[in-house]
Design a protein around this motif. Structure first.
Motif, short mmCIF file in Angstrom:
data_model
loop_
_atom_site.label_atom_id
_atom_site.label_comp_id
_atom_site.label_asym_id
_atom_site.label_seq_id
_atom_site.Cartn_x
_atom_site.Cartn_y
_atom_site.Cartn_z
N ASN A 87 0.83 -1.20 0.00
CA ASN A 87 0.00 0.00 0.00
C ASN A 87 0.87 1.25 0.00
OD1 ASN A 87 0.82 -0.30 2.70
ND2 ASN A 87 -1.04 0.64 3.49
N ARG A 88 0.25 2.37 -0.37
CA ARG A 88 0.99 3.62 -0.50
C ARG A 88 1.61 4.04 0.83
NH1 ARG A 88 -2.62 6.51 -3.31
NH2 ARG A 88 -3.66 7.24 -1.43
N PHE A 89 0.87 3.85 1.94
CA PHE A 89 1.40 4.22 3.25
C PHE A 89 2.67 3.42 3.56
CE2 PHE A 89 1.86 3.58 7.80
CZ PHE A 89 1.79 4.88 8.29
N GLY A 90 2.64 2.12 3.25
CA GLY A 90 3.80 1.28 3.51
C GLY A 90 5.01 1.72 2.71
N ALA A 91 4.80 2.02 1.44
CA ALA A 91 5.91 2.49 0.61
C ALA A 91 6.45 3.82 1.14
CB ALA A 91 5.45 2.63 -0.84
N ASP A 92 5.54 4.73 1.52
CA ASP A 92 5.96 6.03 2.04
C ASP A 92 6.80 5.88 3.31
OD1 ASP A 92 4.64 7.32 0.00
OD2 ASP A 92 2.91 7.90 1.20
#
Length: 199
Positions: A87-92
Motif C-alpha cells: 500500500n501507499r502508506f507502507g511504501a511512504d
C-alpha cells in the motif's frame, strides 16, 4: 435518436445504442426485401445493472482508499518473497514509491543481519499455512535509516488461486529505542551498585 448516445455496430450490421442519460439500451436491426427498408428494435431496461455497477465502483474506490491510506504497512508476497503489492502508506514509510517495491524481493528492505531469519520465518508460514505468525525485524529505508517493525503474516490465496503471504507491519521504532534506553539505564544502575559494594 435525439439524446446523447453511444452507438456501436456489430458484424451483422446491428446497431447497439446506449443512451448516456438513460439506463436503457436499444438494439436496432435493419431488414426488408429488395426495394424496401424496415427496422425493428428492442429496448432493455438495465437500471438495476447500472446501479450494481455504480455500487461496485464506489466500493472499489472506498477499499482502494482504505488500503492505501490506513496507517499500517500492507504487503502481499509471492512464495519466493517477491513483493506483489504494497500500500501507499507502507511504501511512504520506507521512503519508496509503490512501483519501486513491486516486483522486487522483500528481502531488499530487511536489515542484512535479519534477512536469513526473515527467510526462515516466511518459509515457516508456507509450511503451516493455518497459523498466523508474528515477529520483529529491522527494515532499512531508502535513505538508509533503520526502523523496527512488528509484522503479522498469514498465508492466503490470490484471486487467481496462487498462494500468497499477507503481511501487515507496525512501526515500533520508538518503543525499541525506549526499551534500549531502559536496558542501558538498568545496566548502569547495576554497575554502580556493584561498584559501591566492592568499596
Amino acid at each position: 435518436i435525439n439524446v446523447p448516445s453511444t452507438v456501436t455496430m456489430d458484424a451483422n450490421r446491428t446497431l447497439n445504442v446506449m443512451n448516456i442519460d438513460s439506463p436503457i439500451a436499444y438494439t436496432i436491426a435493419r431488414g426488408g426485401g429488395a426495394g424496401t427498408l424496415s427496422m425493428a428494435g428492442t429496448a432493455l431496461d438495465i437500471t438495476e445493472r447500472k446501479r450494481i455497477e455504480d455500487a461496485l465502483r464506489a466500493s472499489e474506490e472506498r477499499y482502494g482508499s482504505l488500503y492505501d491510506d490506513t496507517p499500517t504497512m500492507y504487503f502481499t508476497l509471492a512464495t519466493n518473497e517477491t513483493v506483489l503489492s504494497v500500500n501507499r502508506f507502507g511504501a511512504d514509510q520506507l521512503g519508496y514509491r509503490v512501483e519501486e517495491l513491486v516486483g522486487k524481493s522483500v528481502l531488499g528492505i530487511f536489515h542484512k543481519d535479519d534477512q536469513e531469519v526473515a527467510v526462515a520465518c516466511l518459509s515457516g508460514c508456507l509450511v503451516t499455512p493455518e497459523k498466523t505468525r508474528n515477529w520483529e525485524f529491522r527494515k532499512v529505508r531508502k535513505d538508509g535509516r533503520i526502523i523496527w517493525v512488528r509484522e503479522t503474516a498469514h498465508v492466503s490465496q490470490s484471486c487467481g488461486g496462487a498462494t500468497v503471504v499477507l503481511v501487515t507491519c507496525e512501526d515500533i521504532t520508538d518503543r525499541k529505542w525506549m526499551e534500549d534506553a531502559l536496558r542501558q539505564r538498568e545496566g548502569d544502575l547495576r554497575a554502580a551498585i556493584e561498584e559501591r559494594e566492592r568499596i
